[in-house]
Design an enzyme around this catalytic site. Structure first.
Site, PDB file in Angstrom:
ATOM      1  N   CYS A   1      -7.247   4.310   0.300  1.00 17.85           N
ATOM      2  CA  CYS A   1      -6.475   3.306  -0.759  1.00 17.85           C
ATOM      3  C   CYS A   1      -7.406   3.566  -1.972  1.00 17.85           C
ATOM      4  CB  CYS A   1      -6.816   1.927  -0.356  1.00 17.85           C
ATOM      5  SG  CYS A   1      -6.063   1.550   0.989  1.00 17.85           S
TER       6      CYS A   1
ATOM      7  N   GLU B   1      -5.288  -7.405   0.285  1.00 20.41           N
ATOM      8  CA  GLU B   1      -5.705  -7.543   1.090  1.00 20.41           C
ATOM      9  C   GLU B   1      -7.675  -6.703   1.077  1.00 20.41           C
ATOM     10  OE1 GLU B   1      -6.039  -9.576   3.806  1.00 20.41           O
ATOM     11  OE2 GLU B   1      -7.859  -9.031   3.995  1.00 20.41           O
TER      12      GLU B   1
ATOM     13  N   LYS C   1      -6.461  -6.326  -7.540  1.00 21.65           N
ATOM     14  CA  LYS C   1      -6.958  -5.402  -6.103  1.00 21.65           C
ATOM     15  C   LYS C   1      -7.283  -4.364  -6.757  1.00 21.65           C
ATOM     16  CE  LYS C   1      -6.631  -4.113  -2.374  1.00 21.65           C
ATOM     17  NZ  LYS C   1      -8.395  -3.948  -1.075  1.00 21.65           N
TER      18      LYS C   1
HETATM   19  N1  LIG Z   1      -5.679   0.422   5.423  1.00 22.69           N
HETATM   20  C1  LIG Z   1      -6.908  -0.795   4.844  1.00 22.69           C
HETATM   21  O1  LIG Z   1      -7.976  -0.639   4.886  1.00 22.69           O
HETATM   22  C2  LIG Z   1      -6.396  -1.974   3.712  1.00 22.69           C
HETATM   23  C3  LIG Z   1      -5.124  -0.962   3.349  1.00 22.69           C
HETATM   24  N2  LIG Z   1      -4.806  -1.895   2.314  1.00 22.69           N
HETATM   25  C4  LIG Z   1      -2.798  -1.934   1.803  1.00 22.69           C
HETATM   26  O2  LIG Z   1      -2.176  -2.084   3.111  1.00 22.69           O
HETATM   27  C5  LIG Z   1      -0.550  -1.491   2.902  1.00 22.69           C
HETATM   28  C6  LIG Z   1      -0.824  -1.276   4.506  1.00 22.69           C
HETATM   29  O3  LIG Z   1      -2.153  -0.714   4.195  1.00 22.69           O
HETATM   30  P1  LIG Z   1      -1.702   0.254   5.967  1.00 22.69           P
HETATM   31  O4  LIG Z   1      -1.833  -0.834   7.284  1.00 22.69           O
HETATM   32  O5  LIG Z   1      -2.726   1.023   6.106  1.00 22.69           O
HETATM   33  O6  LIG Z   1      -0.407   1.156   6.718  1.00 22.69           O
HETATM   34  P2  LIG Z   1      -0.251   1.896   7.368  1.00 22.69           P
HETATM   35  O7  LIG Z   1       0.547   2.738   7.370  1.00 22.69           O
HETATM   36  O8  LIG Z   1      -0.997   1.944   8.597  1.00 22.69           O
HETATM   37  O9  LIG Z   1       0.824   0.581   8.387  1.00 22.69           O
HETATM   38  C7  LIG Z   1       2.490   0.234   7.599  1.00 22.69           C
HETATM   39  C8  LIG Z   1       3.085   0.285   8.585  1.00 22.69           C
HETATM   40  O10 LIG Z   1       4.468  -0.321   7.586  1.00 22.69           O
HETATM   41  C9  LIG Z   1       5.642  -0.181   8.436  1.00 22.69           C
HETATM   42  N3  LIG Z   1       6.928  -0.119   7.958  1.00 22.69           N
HETATM   43  C10 LIG Z   1       6.787   0.119   6.524  1.00 22.69           C
HETATM   44  N4  LIG Z   1       8.481   0.457   6.501  1.00 22.69           N
HETATM   45  C11 LIG Z   1       8.826  -0.721   7.362  1.00 22.69           C
HETATM   46  C12 LIG Z   1      10.205  -1.795   7.017  1.00 22.69           C
HETATM   47  N5  LIG Z   1      10.648  -1.827   6.823  1.00 22.69           N
HETATM   48  N6  LIG Z   1      10.179  -2.630   7.910  1.00 22.69           N
HETATM   49  C13 LIG Z   1       8.777  -2.619   9.110  1.00 22.69           C
HETATM   50  N7  LIG Z   1       7.497  -1.751   8.790  1.00 22.69           N
HETATM   51  C14 LIG Z   1       7.765  -0.726   7.856  1.00 22.69           C
HETATM   52  C15 LIG Z   1       4.968   1.490   9.057  1.00 22.69           C
HETATM   53  O11 LIG Z   1       6.474   1.960   9.643  1.00 22.69           O
HETATM   54  C16 LIG Z   1       3.843   1.436   8.980  1.00 22.69           C
HETATM   55  O12 LIG Z   1       3.761   1.229  10.850  1.00 22.69           O
HETATM   56  C17 LIG Z   1      -0.583  -0.041   1.745  1.00 22.69           C
HETATM   57  O13 LIG Z   1       0.101  -1.213   0.839  1.00 22.69           O
HETATM   58  C18 LIG Z   1      -2.598  -0.292   1.560  1.00 22.69           C
HETATM   59  O14 LIG Z   1      -2.594   0.268   0.335  1.00 22.69           O
HETATM   60  C19 LIG Z   1      -4.916  -2.545   1.299  1.00 22.69           C
HETATM   61  C20 LIG Z   1      -6.012  -2.859   2.167  1.00 22.69           C
HETATM   62  C21 LIG Z   1      -7.079  -2.249   3.125  1.00 22.69           C
HETATM   63  O1  LIG Z   2      -8.182  -1.398  -0.084  1.00 20.21           O
HETATM   64  C1  LIG Z   2      -8.724  -1.193   0.652  1.00 20.21           C
HETATM   65  O2  LIG Z   2      -7.815  -0.365   1.635  1.00 20.21           O
HETATM   66  C2  LIG Z   2      -9.650  -1.302   1.111  1.00 20.21           C
HETATM   67  O3  LIG Z   2     -10.786  -0.343   0.689  1.00 20.21           O
HETATM   68  C3  LIG Z   2     -11.562  -0.223   1.355  1.00 20.21           C
HETATM   69  O4  LIG Z   2     -12.154  -0.111   2.413  1.00 20.21           O
HETATM   70  P1  LIG Z   2     -12.819   1.588   3.439  1.00 20.21           P
HETATM   71  O5  LIG Z   2     -11.910   2.081   2.473  1.00 20.21           O
HETATM   72  O6  LIG Z   2     -11.424   0.876   4.514  1.00 20.21           O
HETATM   73  O7  LIG Z   2     -13.666   2.063   3.858  1.00 20.21           O
HETATM   74  P2  LIG Z   2     -15.110   1.627   2.674  1.00 20.21           P
HETATM   75  O8  LIG Z   2     -16.185   0.588   3.708  1.00 20.21           O
HETATM   76  O9  LIG Z   2     -14.663   0.901   1.263  1.00 20.21           O
HETATM   77  O10 LIG Z   2     -15.094   2.993   2.388  1.00 20.21           O
HETATM   78  C4  LIG Z   2     -14.950   4.021   1.746  1.00 20.21           C
HETATM   79  C5  LIG Z   2     -14.793   4.916   1.261  1.00 20.21           C
HETATM   80  O11 LIG Z   2     -16.291   5.000   0.953  1.00 20.21           O
HETATM   81  C6  LIG Z   2     -17.505   5.582   1.463  1.00 20.21           C
HETATM   82  N1  LIG Z   2     -18.580   5.046   0.706  1.00 20.21           N
HETATM   83  C7  LIG Z   2     -18.744   3.883   0.226  1.00 20.21           C
HETATM   84  C8  LIG Z   2     -20.102   2.743   0.425  1.00 20.21           C
HETATM   85  C9  LIG Z   2     -21.256   3.874   0.274  1.00 20.21           C
HETATM   86  O12 LIG Z   2     -22.345   3.057  -0.640  1.00 20.21           O
HETATM   87  N2  LIG Z   2     -21.093   4.904   0.104  1.00 20.21           N
HETATM   88  C10 LIG Z   2     -19.805   5.451  -0.174  1.00 20.21           C
HETATM   89  O13 LIG Z   2     -19.966   6.425   0.285  1.00 20.21           O
HETATM   90  C11 LIG Z   2     -17.345   5.242   2.787  1.00 20.21           C
HETATM   91  O14 LIG Z   2     -17.998   6.217   3.872  1.00 20.21           O
HETATM   92  C12 LIG Z   2     -15.744   5.493   2.688  1.00 20.21           C
HETATM   93  O15 LIG Z   2     -15.030   6.704   2.756  1.00 20.21           O
HETATM   94  C13 LIG Z   2     -12.447  -1.234   0.339  1.00 20.21           C
HETATM   95  O16 LIG Z   2     -13.867  -1.589   0.540  1.00 20.21           O
HETATM   96  C14 LIG Z   2     -12.304  -2.420   0.490  1.00 20.21           C
HETATM   97  O17 LIG Z   2     -12.175  -4.297   0.392  1.00 20.21           O
HETATM   98  C15 LIG Z   2     -10.491  -2.345   0.339  1.00 20.21           C
HETATM   99  O18 LIG Z   2      -9.444  -4.097   0.676  1.00 20.21           O
END
Ligand SMILES: NC(=O)C1=CN([C@@H]2O[C@H](COP(=O)(O)OP(=O)(O)OC[C@H]3O[C@@H](n4cnc5c(N)ncnc54)[C@H](O)[C@@H]3O)[C@@H](O)[C@H]2O)C=CC1
Ligand SMILES: O=C(O)[C@H]1O[C@H](OP(=O)(O)OP(=O)(O)OC[C@H]2O[C@@H](n3ccc(=O)[nH]c3=O)[C@H](O)[C@@H]2O)[C@H](O)[C@@H](O)[C@@H]1O
Length: 472
Positions: free
Chosen positions: A276, A161, A220
């Site tokens: 992340c 994602e 990713k």
């Molecule tokens: N937060 C973000 O913006 C992004 C996160 N990711 C990736 O996506 C993944 C998830 O991240 P988040 O959604 O932020 O994590 P999160 O911690 O918000 O959500 C994960 C959820 O999975 C649940 N869980 C864990 N083990 C489980 C199981 N066996 N059965 C059912 N539920 C279970 C937890 O209780 C928790 O609510 C991570 O690998 C992260 O690196 C990727 C892109 C963007």
């Molecule tokens: O894997 C993930 O979790 C995600 O991580 C980031 O998304 P996110 O962390 O939600 O937000 P960003 O907009 O990337 O910002 C990350 C951090 O960098 C900072 N940032 C961003 C951009 C910039 O120009 N300068 C800067 O300091 C932001 O303030 C923030 O603290 C990536 O942008 C997503 O594509 C990815 O899916």
């Protein structure tokens, strides 16, 4: 190819919730069930106050919930019913054991995979949505195959994602690309097409990229590393700007106009946060070390080192400007989330800064429009330093608005770039009038018009800008 009619998403977090809610929103003929072990989180998804703040999320969830979108803790029933299962659980950095502080903790991925193997009574497509080290899909396949019986077959896909928090719904509705990796076998390619068909309900075909499994997994980590590297690069330049009189906004603009570089992600800041970037780069560093590529590991590690340096540099600047002591001074911190438009505080620069201010015996007054007060207390509690609520309450105040936080303050520090902190949104004259003099303002987000703020009387420091620039 499977005509996907029922989807289960394991993990109702920042990714699983919005991602699968958008699938339900765009594909009314698919039943989407999002499951989690955390009852409170599921209750919140089923309530009027969703567990995460994300612009546009309520509209999507409220539109489809109870129709083709469901939230439940009944993990087994949802697994059993699904044609396709997203595994979207957390993959935090390991705290102990081998690779502690670097490697991803894959215990939740393994737990979810084993559950699928135990419960499934027919073939499924299992999709790795979480961010994982390269070749994790292989471990998932081994577990599923070892535990499945008879004619049940599992296809594993990687579909990382790329959404960013604060713009998640926009990103999901109109993604730059959707990446689907599969084993390049007839079954793998067929499963890849099944998932591509789901996305093609709203994503143009040419934005759905298909690759082999390992390219998808590594892409990713690579994308996050490259994005974070740009921020560390501009932040490294911001230090040179402050020392020379160059202006980091002007440098970023001048460089970004080169179409090979592009203008995005060049905003200098007090340091990147979020759950992340750091985690995924450390994951890449660990992977490089494991592959016996120490130079590659060191290269990526430097992105994280630079980020830590930027936070510490900002703190040092604040303390030295305030006559080398902030003991008993009131420091107003505007913003606690790691970026605007989210209530998420994971790895927020605010946490590092405030802990340093507390260590220097300052009193910190905090305001953030979206972060829950309890979350702030949890993030700042530190065993052995301020390990209980009462101690912490003596050192910080959590305020209802920016004016309350800044009242009686010696310095205002802008940490999150919320729109409401901009010069034309907040009455900085009123803030100035109610502060100790000299009134200092430190902008860690290049949010303010320095000339306007200086004209009020503030002593201003903006990251990447030199106070004396233009006067020499
Ligand atoms: N937060 C973000 O913006 C992004 C996160 N990711 C990736 O996506 C993944 C998830 O991240 P988040 O959604 O932020 O994590 P999160 O911690 O918000 O959500 C994960 C959820 O999975 C649940 N869980 C864990 N083990 C489980 C199981 N066996 N059965 C059912 N539920 C279970 C937890 O209780 C928790 O609510 C991570 O690998 C992260 O690196 C990727 C892109 C963007
Ligand atoms: O894997 C993930 O979790 C995600 O991580 C980031 O998304 P996110 O962390 O939600 O937000 P960003 O907009 O990337 O910002 C990350 C951090 O960098 C900072 N940032 C961003 C951009 C910039 O120009 N300068 C800067 O300091 C932001 O303030 C923030 O603290 C990536 O942008 C997503 O594509 C990815 O899916």
């Amino acid at each position: 190819m499977v005509d996907v009619k029922s989807i289960c998403c394991i993990g109702a977090g920042y990714v699983g919730g919005p991602t699968c809610a958008v699938i339900a929103y765009k594909c009314h003929n698919i039943k989407v069930t999002i499951v989690d072990l955390n009852q409170a989180r599921i209750d919140a998804w089923n309530s009027d106050k969703l567990p995460i703040y994300e612009p546009g999320l309520e509209e999507v969830v409220f539109d489809r919930r109870g129709k083709n979108l469901f939230f439940t803790t009944d993990v087994d029933a949802a697994i059993e019913e699904a044609d396709l299962i997203f595994v979207s659980v957390n993959t935090p950095t390991k705290k102990t054991g081998m690779g502690a502080g670097m490697a991803a903790d894959l215990a939740y991925i393994e737990g979810a995979t084993r559950r699928i193997a135990e419960v499934a009574t027919r073939s499924k497509i299992v999709v790795e949505k979480s961010t994982v080290p390269c070749r994790t899909a292989e471990s998932m396949r081994t577990i599923l195959e070892a535990n499945s019986t008879g004619s049940i077959h599992f296809d594993i896909l990687s579909n990382p994602e790329f959404l960013a928090e604060g713009t998640a719904i926009k990103d999901l509705l109109n993604p730059d690309r959707v990446l689907i990796g599969a084993l390049q076998t007839p079954e793998g390619i067929s499963a890849q097409k099944s998932l591509a068909a789901v996305y093609q309900n709203w994503v143009p075909e040419d934005r759905v990229i298909t690759t082999n499994l390992w390219s998808s997994e590594l892409s990713k980590l690579a994308a996050n590393a490259l994005l974070a590297q740009r921020i560390s690069s501009i932040n490294a330049l911001s230090a040179i700007c402050e020392a020379t009189g160059a202006d980091v906004d002007e440098v970023a603009y001048a460089c970004g106009r080169d179409s090979r570089l592009g203008s995005k992600f060049l905003k200098a800041s007090v340091g990147f946060g979020g759950s992340c970037f750091q985690k995924d780069i450390l994951n890449l560093v660990y992977l490089s070390q494991q592959l016996n590529l120490p130079e590659v590991a060191d290269y990526w590690q430097q992105v994280v080192i630079m980020n830590e340096y930027q936070k510490k540099r900002f703190v040092r600047k604040i303390i030295s400007t305030l006559f080398n002591t902030i003991t008993n001074k009131r420091i107003a911190v505007l913003g606690f989330a790691f970026k605007k438009d989210t209530g998420d505080t994971r790895e927020s620069a605010a946490i590092t800064l405030i802990k340093d201010f507390i260590d220097e015996n300052a009193h910190v007054a905090i305001y953030d429009p979206k972060v829950e007060h309890e979350q702030i207390y949890m993030d700042l509690a530190e065993p052995g330093v301020v390990d209980n609520r009462k101690q912490l309450e003596k050192r910080i105040s959590i305020c209802a608005d920016a004016y309350e936080a800044c009242k009686g303050a010696d310095a205002v520090v802008i940490v999150t770039e919320w729109d409401e902190f901009k010069s034309d949104q907040l009455d900085y004259q009123r803030i100035y009038d109610n502060m100790h003099k000299p009134a200092f303002l430190f902008d860690g987000r290049l949010l303010l018009d320095a000339a306007q703020i200086r004209a009020i009387g503030f002593k201003v420091h903006i990251i990447g800008k030199n106070e004396l620039a233009g006067t020499a």
